[in-house]
Write a protein that holds these residues in place. Structure first.
Motif, PDB file in Angstrom:
ATOM      1  N   ASP A 261      13.081   7.095  19.318  1.00 22.88           N
ATOM      2  CA  ASP A 261      13.057   8.363  20.056  1.00 22.88           C
ATOM      3  C   ASP A 261      11.670   8.712  20.573  1.00 22.88           C
ATOM      4  O   ASP A 261      11.462   9.814  21.102  1.00 22.88           O
ATOM      5  N   GLY A 262      10.713   7.816  20.442  1.00 26.11           N
ATOM      6  CA  GLY A 262       9.360   8.067  20.916  1.00 26.11           C
ATOM      7  C   GLY A 262       8.436   8.643  19.871  1.00 26.11           C
ATOM      8  O   GLY A 262       7.226   8.759  20.109  1.00 26.11           O
ATOM      9  N   GLY A 263       8.987   9.036  18.737  1.00 27.33           N
ATOM     10  CA  GLY A 263       8.162   9.527  17.637  1.00 27.33           C
ATOM     11  C   GLY A 263       7.677   8.369  16.788  1.00 27.33           C
ATOM     12  O   GLY A 263       7.491   7.249  17.284  1.00 27.33           O
ATOM     13  N   ALA A 264       7.473   8.623  15.509  1.00 29.94           N
ATOM     14  CA  ALA A 264       6.987   7.551  14.630  1.00 29.94           C
ATOM     15  C   ALA A 264       7.394   7.809  13.186  1.00 29.94           C
ATOM     16  O   ALA A 264       7.586   8.957  12.767  1.00 29.94           O
ATOM     17  N   LEU A 265       7.532   6.723  12.445  1.00 28.32           N
ATOM     18  CA  LEU A 265       7.637   6.761  10.997  1.00 28.32           C
ATOM     19  C   LEU A 265       6.229   6.536  10.479  1.00 28.32           C
ATOM     20  O   LEU A 265       5.603   5.522  10.802  1.00 28.32           O
ATOM     21  N   VAL A 266       5.738   7.497   9.702  1.00 29.90           N
ATOM     22  CA  VAL A 266       4.346   7.435   9.242  1.00 29.90           C
ATOM     23  C   VAL A 266       4.297   7.523   7.719  1.00 29.90           C
ATOM     24  O   VAL A 266       4.976   8.359   7.115  1.00 29.90           O
TER      25      VAL A 266
ATOM     26  N   VAL B 199       0.809  -1.222   0.000  1.00 30.11           N
ATOM     27  CA  VAL B 199       0.000   0.000   0.000  1.00 30.11           C
ATOM     28  C   VAL B 199       0.843   1.274   0.000  1.00 30.11           C
ATOM     29  O   VAL B 199       0.346   2.354  -0.324  1.00 30.11           O
ATOM     30  N   TYR B 200       2.109   1.173   0.391  1.00 36.26           N
ATOM     31  CA  TYR B 200       3.029   2.305   0.327  1.00 36.26           C
ATOM     32  C   TYR B 200       4.403   1.796  -0.081  1.00 36.26           C
ATOM     33  O   TYR B 200       4.780   0.657   0.224  1.00 36.26           O
ATOM     34  N   LEU B 201       5.149   2.647  -0.749  1.00 33.83           N
ATOM     35  CA  LEU B 201       6.539   2.376  -1.121  1.00 33.83           C
ATOM     36  C   LEU B 201       7.351   3.631  -0.862  1.00 33.83           C
ATOM     37  O   LEU B 201       6.936   4.733  -1.229  1.00 33.83           O
ATOM     38  N   ALA B 202       8.497   3.464  -0.211  1.00 30.18           N
ATOM     39  CA  ALA B 202       9.384   4.600   0.028  1.00 30.18           C
ATOM     40  C   ALA B 202      10.827   4.178  -0.199  1.00 30.18           C
ATOM     41  O   ALA B 202      11.189   3.004  -0.037  1.00 30.18           O
ATOM     42  N   GLU B 203      11.640   5.145  -0.583  1.00 31.17           N
ATOM     43  CA  GLU B 203      13.086   4.981  -0.652  1.00 31.17           C
ATOM     44  C   GLU B 203      13.687   6.109   0.185  1.00 31.17           C
ATOM     45  O   GLU B 203      13.245   7.258   0.091  1.00 31.17           O
ATOM     46  N   PHE B 204      14.699   5.784   0.986  1.00 30.37           N
ATOM     47  CA  PHE B 204      15.281   6.756   1.895  1.00 30.37           C
ATOM     48  C   PHE B 204      16.716   7.078   1.500  1.00 30.37           C
ATOM     49  O   PHE B 204      17.433   6.219   0.968  1.00 30.37           O
ATOM     50  N   ALA B 205      17.118   8.300   1.761  1.00 32.42           N
ATOM     51  CA  ALA B 205      18.487   8.734   1.440  1.00 32.42           C
ATOM     52  C   ALA B 205      19.490   7.807   2.105  1.00 32.42           C
ATOM     53  O   ALA B 205      19.379   7.490   3.301  1.00 32.42           O
ATOM     54  N   GLY B 206      20.462   7.366   1.323  1.00 36.57           N
ATOM     55  CA  GLY B 206      21.462   6.455   1.849  1.00 36.57           C
ATOM     56  C   GLY B 206      20.936   5.085   2.210  1.00 36.57           C
ATOM     57  O   GLY B 206      21.598   4.309   2.897  1.00 36.57           O
ATOM     58  N   ASN B 207      19.692   4.792   1.756  1.00 37.20           N
ATOM     59  CA  ASN B 207      19.031   3.515   2.061  1.00 37.20           C
ATOM     60  C   ASN B 207      18.845   3.292   3.554  1.00 37.20           C
ATOM     61  O   ASN B 207      18.745   2.151   4.022  1.00 37.20           O
ATOM     62  N   LYS B 208      18.780   4.383   4.326  1.00 35.88           N
ATOM     63  CA  LYS B 208      18.653   4.264   5.777  1.00 35.88           C
ATOM     64  C   LYS B 208      17.307   4.820   6.237  1.00 35.88           C
ATOM     65  O   LYS B 208      17.029   6.011   6.097  1.00 35.88           O
ATOM     66  N   ALA B 209      16.507   3.948   6.788  1.00 39.49           N
ATOM     67  CA  ALA B 209      15.224   4.350   7.350  1.00 39.49           C
ATOM     68  C   ALA B 209      15.424   4.776   8.804  1.00 39.49           C
ATOM     69  O   ALA B 209      16.432   4.420   9.434  1.00 39.49           O
ATOM     70  N   PRO B 210      14.493   5.531   9.366  1.00 37.66           N
ATOM     71  CA  PRO B 210      14.574   5.851  10.795  1.00 37.66           C
ATOM     72  C   PRO B 210      14.602   4.566  11.630  1.00 37.66           C
ATOM     73  O   PRO B 210      14.022   3.544  11.245  1.00 37.66           O
ATOM     74  N   GLU B 211      15.279   4.618  12.756  1.00 39.90           N
ATOM     75  CA  GLU B 211      15.399   3.438  13.610  1.00 39.90           C
ATOM     76  C   GLU B 211      14.087   3.195  14.343  1.00 39.90           C
ATOM     77  O   GLU B 211      13.593   4.066  15.071  1.00 39.90           O
ATOM     78  N   LEU B 212      13.531   2.014  14.160  1.00 39.99           N
ATOM     79  CA  LEU B 212      12.235   1.690  14.735  1.00 39.99           C
ATOM     80  C   LEU B 212      12.394   0.975  16.070  1.00 39.99           C
ATOM     81  O   LEU B 212      13.318   0.183  16.278  1.00 39.99           O
ATOM     82  N   LYS B 213      11.472   1.245  16.965  1.00 41.37           N
ATOM     83  CA  LYS B 213      11.476   0.623  18.281  1.00 41.37           C
ATOM     84  C   LYS B 213      11.010  -0.823  18.160  1.00 41.37           C
ATOM     85  O   LYS B 213      10.033  -1.118  17.474  1.00 41.37           O
ATOM     86  N   THR B 214      11.703  -1.731  18.816  1.00 39.17           N
ATOM     87  CA  THR B 214      11.287  -3.133  18.850  1.00 39.17           C
ATOM     88  C   THR B 214      11.338  -3.643  20.285  1.00 39.17           C
ATOM     89  O   THR B 214      12.101  -3.128  21.117  1.00 39.17           O
ATOM     90  N   ASP B 215      10.525  -4.672  20.574  1.00 42.06           N
ATOM     91  CA  ASP B 215      10.533  -5.256  21.906  1.00 42.06           C
ATOM     92  C   ASP B 215      11.599  -6.344  21.987  1.00 42.06           C
ATOM     93  O   ASP B 215      12.380  -6.564  21.051  1.00 42.06           O
ATOM     94  N   GLN B 216      11.658  -7.048  23.118  1.00 42.02           N
ATOM     95  CA  GLN B 216      12.711  -8.047  23.333  1.00 42.02           C
ATOM     96  C   GLN B 216      12.636  -9.207  22.348  1.00 42.02           C
ATOM     97  O   GLN B 216      13.620  -9.921  22.137  1.00 42.02           O
ATOM     98  N   ASP B 217      11.483  -9.370  21.725  1.00 40.48           N
ATOM     99  CA  ASP B 217      11.323 -10.439  20.736  1.00 40.48           C
ATOM    100  C   ASP B 217      11.514  -9.942  19.312  1.00 40.48           C
ATOM    101  O   ASP B 217      11.335 -10.704  18.347  1.00 40.48           O
ATOM    102  N   GLY B 218      11.845  -8.659  19.164  1.00 41.45           N
ATOM    103  CA  GLY B 218      12.094  -8.098  17.848  1.00 41.45           C
ATOM    104  C   GLY B 218      10.882  -7.566  17.119  1.00 41.45           C
ATOM    105  O   GLY B 218      10.977  -7.211  15.936  1.00 41.45           O
TER     106      GLY B 218
END
Length: 303
Positions: free
Chosen positions: A224-229, A127-146
């Motif tokens: 950082d508590g924000g979000a990738l939207v 439903v969405y496609l994005a490409e990020f500069a340097g192929n680096k997306a914002p760091e997403l928060k994950t729990d202990q199980d990933g």
């Protein structure tokens, strides 16, 4: 024991099924590009990405009704999957993989594809496609199980702008330039400046209006508590040339004509625009930053 996915917090997908969804997307994408049949797109795409890509296929079909059998096949490698735990529907996940397409610097471009479905019997569709500069997306928060954290669209998001309000907020900003919600950049004040320069041309005038989209946003918590939207908007252009002149629709847009072709000095264009942004946490003092924007004209209408 029966597990109810509409109530329990469960992983949206297994990595194995995520990999199958990515493979299915690539196969459908290649078939649609080679046959130039817009009826194929809904089988592997939905939402804003469907609107963008289906319009491109329609436009290309008008130029090559026999198809494009020599289209170079899209292929992926080194796929990673970001999977949130979710209750209810729709569910979604992100697949990011190195494509055989080149980025601006000549490196392999990573495609970040958001997949979604509205029920267990549905196929996953991008439903969405994005490409990020340097192929680096914002760091997403994950729990202990990933597993990632899905951010609700409404008031419990904890963000400066709730994901469900981003489409309207961005459209309002582009229309007025008011407010300090968005960081300066090529897709905010830079985009407004480019449009302002194009508004009045010798013998022509272009009026612009941005409107909110009803395609659902997708949001994942960042470290950082924000979000990738991911969200989308529409913008509309009305072009008028001098009386007695006629607007010529370029060949690459003639497949998007809405209604019969006629000689006119007024034409309306509709564009779908999909954005990937970072939204800061409420109270952080940060601004929404547009990281990627993709657009395509979806309709051309003589007035």
């Amino acid at each position: 024991m029966t597990v109810h996915g509409e109530r329990e917090m469960l992983p949206a997908v297994t990595k194995a099924d995520g990999a199958k969804a990515l493979q299915r997307f690539a196969a459908g994408f290649n078939k649609a590009k080679r046959q130039l049949d817009p009826e194929l797109n809904p089988s592997f795409e939905g939402g804003a990405l469907l609107a963008l890509d289906q319009a491109g296929i329609k436009a290309a079909h008008a130029l090559k009704p026999q198809g494009d059998p020599s289209y170079p096949a899209l292929a992926f490698r080194d796929a990673h999957f970001t999977i949130p735990k979710q209750a209810g529907w729709p569910k979604y996940f992100i697949a990011d993989a190195a494509s055989n397409r080149k980025a601006a610097d000549g490196s392999a471009s990573r495609w970040f594809l958001v997949f979604s479905r509205n029920g267990v019997k549905e196929k996953w569709r991008a439903v969405y496609l994005a490409e990020f500069a340097g192929n680096k997306a914002p760091e997403l928060k994950t729990d202990q199980d990933g597993f990632a954290e899905a951010v609700p669209a409404g008031a419990k998001s904890g963000l400066t702008v709730d994901p469900g309000k981003l489409s309207r907020t961005y459209a309002d900003y582009l229309n007025t330039g008011k407010g300090s919600t968005f960081a300066s950049g090529p897709n905010t004040d830079g985009w407004r400046a480019r449009r302002a320069r194009d508004t009045n041309q010798p013998g022509a005038r272009i009026l612009w209006e941005d409107t909110a989209s009803d395609y659902p946003p997708v949001a994942l918590r960042t470290t950082d508590g924000g979000a990738l939207v991911f969200f989308s908007t529409f913008y509309h252009q009305q072009k008028t040339v001098s009386a007695g002149s006629v607007i010529t629709v370029p060949a690459q847009l003639q497949g998007l004509m809405d209604g019969p072709t006629k000689k006119t000095n007024r034409m309306a264009f509709t564009t779908v625009s999909a954005q990937a942004v970072t939204v800061p946490a409420k109270g952080s003092g940060g601004k929404v930053t547009v990281l990627n924007r993709r657009e395509a004209k979806t309709s051309v209408k003589p007035l």
